[in-house]
Design a protein around this motif. Structure first.
Motif, PDB file in Angstrom:
ATOM      1  N   VAL A  26       0.905  -1.399  -0.336  1.00 46.71           N
ATOM      2  CA  VAL A  26      -0.275   0.073  -0.507  1.00 46.71           C
ATOM      3  C   VAL A  26       1.226   0.944   0.225  1.00 46.71           C
ATOM      4  O   VAL A  26       1.726   1.003   0.093  1.00 46.71           O
ATOM      5  CB  VAL A  26      -0.990  -0.029   1.165  1.00 46.71           C
ATOM      6  CG1 VAL A  26      -1.916  -0.774   1.131  1.00 46.71           C
ATOM      7  CG2 VAL A  26      -0.212  -0.100   3.004  1.00 46.71           C
ATOM      8  N   ASN A  27      -0.006   2.633  -0.600  1.00 49.82           N
ATOM      9  CA  ASN A  27       0.805   3.784  -0.258  1.00 49.82           C
ATOM     10  C   ASN A  27       0.263   4.275   1.376  1.00 49.82           C
ATOM     11  O   ASN A  27      -0.103   4.139   2.009  1.00 49.82           O
ATOM     12  CB  ASN A  27       0.458   4.370  -1.618  1.00 49.82           C
ATOM     13  CG  ASN A  27       1.430   4.110  -2.157  1.00 49.82           C
ATOM     14  OD1 ASN A  27       1.827   2.783  -2.780  1.00 49.82           O
ATOM     15  ND2 ASN A  27       0.814   4.602  -3.650  1.00 49.82           N
ATOM     16  N   ASP A  32      -0.193   9.217  -0.422  1.00 47.24           N
ATOM     17  CA  ASP A  32      -0.703   8.710  -1.652  1.00 47.24           C
ATOM     18  C   ASP A  32       0.388   8.633  -2.465  1.00 47.24           C
ATOM     19  O   ASP A  32       0.490   7.887  -3.321  1.00 47.24           O
ATOM     20  CB  ASP A  32      -1.919   9.181  -2.313  1.00 47.24           C
ATOM     21  CG  ASP A  32      -3.180   9.121  -2.164  1.00 47.24           C
ATOM     22  OD1 ASP A  32      -3.293   7.845  -1.062  1.00 47.24           O
ATOM     23  OD2 ASP A  32      -3.632   9.222  -2.827  1.00 47.24           O
ATOM     24  N   ASN A  34       4.496   6.742  -2.382  1.00 42.44           N
ATOM     25  CA  ASN A  34       4.923   5.422  -1.796  1.00 42.44           C
ATOM     26  C   ASN A  34       6.443   5.524  -1.693  1.00 42.44           C
ATOM     27  O   ASN A  34       7.747   5.458  -2.306  1.00 42.44           O
ATOM     28  CB  ASN A  34       4.894   4.097  -3.096  1.00 42.44           C
ATOM     29  CG  ASN A  34       6.216   2.557  -2.792  1.00 42.44           C
ATOM     30  OD1 ASN A  34       5.956   2.355  -1.326  1.00 42.44           O
ATOM     31  ND2 ASN A  34       7.097   1.867  -3.725  1.00 42.44           N
ATOM     32  N   ASP A  35       6.732   7.032  -0.712  1.00 46.64           N
ATOM     33  CA  ASP A  35       8.321   6.987  -0.200  1.00 46.64           C
ATOM     34  C   ASP A  35       8.828   6.605   1.239  1.00 46.64           C
ATOM     35  O   ASP A  35       8.329   7.434   1.980  1.00 46.64           O
ATOM     36  CB  ASP A  35       8.617   8.560  -0.763  1.00 46.64           C
ATOM     37  CG  ASP A  35      10.091   9.434  -0.474  1.00 46.64           C
ATOM     38  OD1 ASP A  35      10.925   8.313  -0.718  1.00 46.64           O
ATOM     39  OD2 ASP A  35       9.599  10.495  -0.918  1.00 46.64           O
ATOM     40  N   VAL A  36       9.633   5.448   0.906  1.00 44.71           N
ATOM     41  CA  VAL A  36       9.304   5.230   2.653  1.00 44.71           C
ATOM     42  C   VAL A  36      10.712   4.487   2.965  1.00 44.71           C
ATOM     43  O   VAL A  36      12.023   4.573   1.690  1.00 44.71           O
ATOM     44  CB  VAL A  36       8.551   4.034   2.812  1.00 44.71           C
ATOM     45  CG1 VAL A  36       7.128   4.192   2.198  1.00 44.71           C
ATOM     46  CG2 VAL A  36       8.892   2.365   1.684  1.00 44.71           C
TER      47      VAL A  36
END
Lengths: 333, 453
Positions: A26-27, A32, A34-36
């Protein structure tokens, strides 16, 4: 070199729970994106519902901590087993702790209800076995209309036994099916709920639609802006509650969520709770295969450790970093 | 792991011009997976018959498993890709160094040798001439570890590993190594206390901590790639080498596969970067890459009766009486890689393509290693059951000073718009499994940003 026994695949799990869960990526539910970056990796230390391991990540954009990948919705019944504590937090099972918690929680709840009229309509979203509704019934105004929502049959059954009005299902469906009327409630509670839901924005938007203009929702959830998170975040932090807490907030991310769902932040404070401290230590002991008698010193039954860490967390609360966040959000007029 | 893309996250791209990814190893599959999640059309071209590249394991009928590249991944990477339930915890991992017939645990056991300790301390106390330290790998190691430890251990290993004189190698070899002493000590201690092989010096992109340890997927590391590939149905084309990357006006326009030209919005290459100058047509900016060298390596996987023939999982042999520089008894860390009464020792020999070692037949190589193993495993001959040899012309990048400036420039960009070179071979860097994943993720974000513009 000592010859080593061959280890089993995956994390230890309870009998009959050997099959891996179906996992989805998931984002961030706020951005919203996906920078993790990874923060912690762990397993279901408490209920051992699957052999999977789980990753907690931090969104680089907003700071939200979330589990990714996480169990698919079809596996909810597996990760919430019948013995899950929120389904029946009974006096018989938790004794003295129940009595203390009841008194503390009643005081907190009633302070949230200040200013409500005699005919106030109150809803508890994710009410579990109706613990909080029951307190409002016992200690609040008898004329208040109290309702709860929970997706678990078992929780609904336990709450109904107490004479509470509990709707079975998830709040979005209940609104869509006209079971819950929109713009009708003065106050909503989401106590230890938002961290469990798949889409906090969608749920909060729905709860907002249930509120009358000017109505409030009280959100209580685990706080990641704490010392216990810093100390245990790489694996054992109790607030992860792997794999059931999907989104974990701090005051900043709660504000961001409020903004996204067009709610006004009325108050944002932290609240004392010993649970994440106690469960962080318990998870560490479980992981390191400590003797059972020692592990059992750290649980919802252990008055001593709960007491000690309540005092300890009071110090943090004094510095504005209590273990739980309590946010009061208002639907604008 | 299923992808769960919501409508709001959908980004509009021209579906007629996909991003072409060259190579279906871990980097290529990770890039394809994350681009797909962003709704970017991708086609992944793999020259070989199978996916997974260096992350491959082979199993023989006698119950032995041979890992071609990496031996394990971290529990963090396993959790990130959703394969944690299929992994075994590696309980122990240790390295030792053989010197003058004695073994010393790495790195702290070496400090039992007074001259190493004195040299190491002196290097800490003496003022550092930064210019000299950064002039070559030799100077870097001498300045960092002390002359004695550098000259007797680090530099001989580095030279055997790279096939070049340490004075010709760039100081960045050292800069890419290792944690601080304090961190190494705490991670080693955590490993001892928890009974898990805590990763130490394996992850540079994300911080290491006592909760990150080595695990091994059931059946081998290919499982990780397979998991990513499962999400990429129809996007992977096997036995489809990219023959040309066509550049016009400094920008990638198309690729040629099986003689057919196909328009692309970008190319992500995981191929060894030194072949890019041959592959890319329409520009000369990549020409300096043709000088970049990879070190060829022969891995002799020797099967033996018994277990625990080496003092530790890895034994480094810096003395030049040995033709190899590293021995690895993988079943000491991963008992499942061999039947319980047998073991596997992997012998790493640096070589050049076409030289005597490279061309030596399998059984002769086995005998050659056996002869040199005698000082370490005296009864190796009696225990020997046979061997299986794996050869690769691109085991490790060689950081020669002569092209260091070009390498650093390449680290920043390929110099061609729309052309990205990622992964261990593509980036010309000694990157390990988890770093490949997180670095690729970071690069994909950059690529998506560039495509949107």
């Amino acid at each position: 070199m000592v010859k080593q026994p061959i280890t089993k695949l995956g994390a230890p799990c309870r009998a009959g729970a050997n099959a891996p869960l179906s996992l989805v990526s998931v984002n961030c539910c706020i951005c919203d994106l996906n920078d993790v970056e990874p923060v912690g990796v762990g397993e279901d230390f408490e209920y051992r519902t699957s052999p999977d391991t789980f990753l907690a990540v931090r969104c680089r954009n907003c700071g939200l901590i979330y589990t990714n990948p996480r169990p698919a919705m079809q596996d909810l019944s597996r990760i919430y087993p019948p013995d899950y504590h929120a389904f029946e937090f009974s006096a018989e099972r938790y004794g003295f702790v129940y009595q203390v918690r009841q008194k503390l929680e009643a005081r907190r709840l009633l302070s949230c209800c200040k200013g409500l009229g005699k005919d106030a309509r109150i809803i508890d979203v994710g009410c579990g076995d109706g613990f909080h509704l029951n307190l409002l019934k016992k200690f609040g105004q008898p004329s208040w209309q109290l309702e709860g929502v929970d997706p678990s049959d078992r929780a609904v059954e336990a709450g109904t036994r107490k004479g509470l009005k509990i709707h079975h299902g998830i709040v979005q469906d209940l609104v869509e099916d006209f079971v819950l009327p929109q713009a009708s409630y003065d106050l909503a509670f989401m106590i230890a709920t938002i961290e469990h839901v798949d889409d906090p924005s969608a749920v909060l938007t729905t709860v907002r639609s249930l509120l009358k203009p000017g109505g409030k929702v009280i959100i209580v959830t685990d706080n990641t802006d704490t010392l216990d998170f810093q100390l245990f975040k790489t694996r054992h932090w109790g607030g992860y509650h792997f794999p059931r807490h999907w989104n974990l907030f701090n005051p900043n991310t709660i504000r961001a969520l409020a903004q996204k769902t067009l709610m006004e932040v009325d108050t944002l404070t932290t609240v004392v709770s010993p649970v994440n401290w106690v469960y962080s230590i318990r998870n560490t002991l479980v992981d390191w295969q400590a003797p059972k008698w020692l592990v059992e010193r750290f649980s919802l039954n252990s008055t001593f450790s709960l007491g000690i860490f309540t005092l300890f967390d009071m110090l943090h609360q004094w510095m504005g970093r209590g273990a739980l966040i309590r946010a009061t959000l208002r639907r604008p007029l | 792991m299923q992808s769960d893309i919501r409508e709001s996250e959908t980004i509009e791209f021209d579906s007629r011009k996909p991003v072409a990814i060259v190579g279906a190893g871990l980097a290529g599959l990770t890039a394809a997976y994350f681009l797909r999640r962003q709704n970017v059309p991708v086609v992944l071209y793999e020259a070989g018959q199978k996916i997974a590249g260096l992350a491959t394991s082979f199993h023989d009928q006698d119950g032995f498993t041979y890992d071609f590249g990496a031996h394990f991944l971290t529990n963090r990477l396993a959790a990130a890709t959703g394969i944690g339930a299929h992994c075994r915890t590696v309980k122990y991992y240790g390295e030792t160094v053989l010197l003058r017939g004695r073994t010393y645990s790495y790195p702290f056991g070496l400090l039992q040798v007074p001259r190493f300790l004195a040299g190491g301390l002196a290097s800490r106390i003496q003022p550092v001439d930064e210019k000299r330290k950064n002039s070559s790998a030799a100077e870097w190691f001498r300045a960092s570890y002390g002359r004695e430890l550098a000259d007797e251990v680090a530099l001989p290993l580095l030279e055997a590993w790279s096939g070049a004189a340490a004075s010709d190698l760039s100081a960045s070899v050292g800069n890419k190594l290792q944690n601080s002493i304090g961190q190494t000590l705490s991670l080693k201690l955590a490993s001892r206390l928890t009974g898990r092989a805590v990763a130490c010096g394996y992850s540079h992109e994300m911080p290491e901590n006592p909760s990150v340890w080595h695990v091994y997927p059931d059946g081998g590391l290919g499982l990780l790639c397979q998991k990513l590939a499962d999400e990429l149905e129809n996007a992977i084309q096997l036995e489809s080498p990219v023959e040309e990357i066509l550049v016009d006006s400094g920008r990638v326009q198309a690729i040629r596969v099986k003689g057919r030209e196909q328009a692309v919005s970008a190319v992500i290459s995981t191929a060894p970067c030194n072949i890019l100058p041959k592959l890319v047509k329409g520009t000369n900016v990549l020409q300096p890459l043709s000088r970049f060298r990879f070190r060829p390596m022969v891995f002799v996987n020797m099967r033996f009766q018994g277990r625990g023939l080496l003092p530790d999982t890895v034994l480094w042999t810096p003395e030049n009486e040995f033709p190899f520089f590293r021995l690895t008894e993988t079943p000491l860390s991963m008992p499942w890689l061999a039947p319980s009464d047998k073991t596997l020792i992997t012998v790493d020999i640096g070589c050049n393509v076409g030289d005597e070692i490279w061309q030596m037949e399998e059984e002769r190589l086995g005998q050659y290693c056996l002869e040199h193993l005698k000082p370490i495993v005296p009864d190796a001959n009696q225990r020997y059951l046979g061997c299986r040899v794996l050869r690769t012309p691109i085991a490790y990048p060689v950081f020669l000073n002569e092209y260091e400036a070009e390498r650093q420039k390449f680290e920043r960009s390929t110099g061609v718009e729309g052309l990205y070179s990622i992964g261990r071979n593509g980036e010309f860097d000694h990157i390990l499994m988890e770093d490949i994943y997180w670095q690729t993720l970071k690069k994909v974000r950059g690529i998506v940003g560039a495509l949107q513009h």
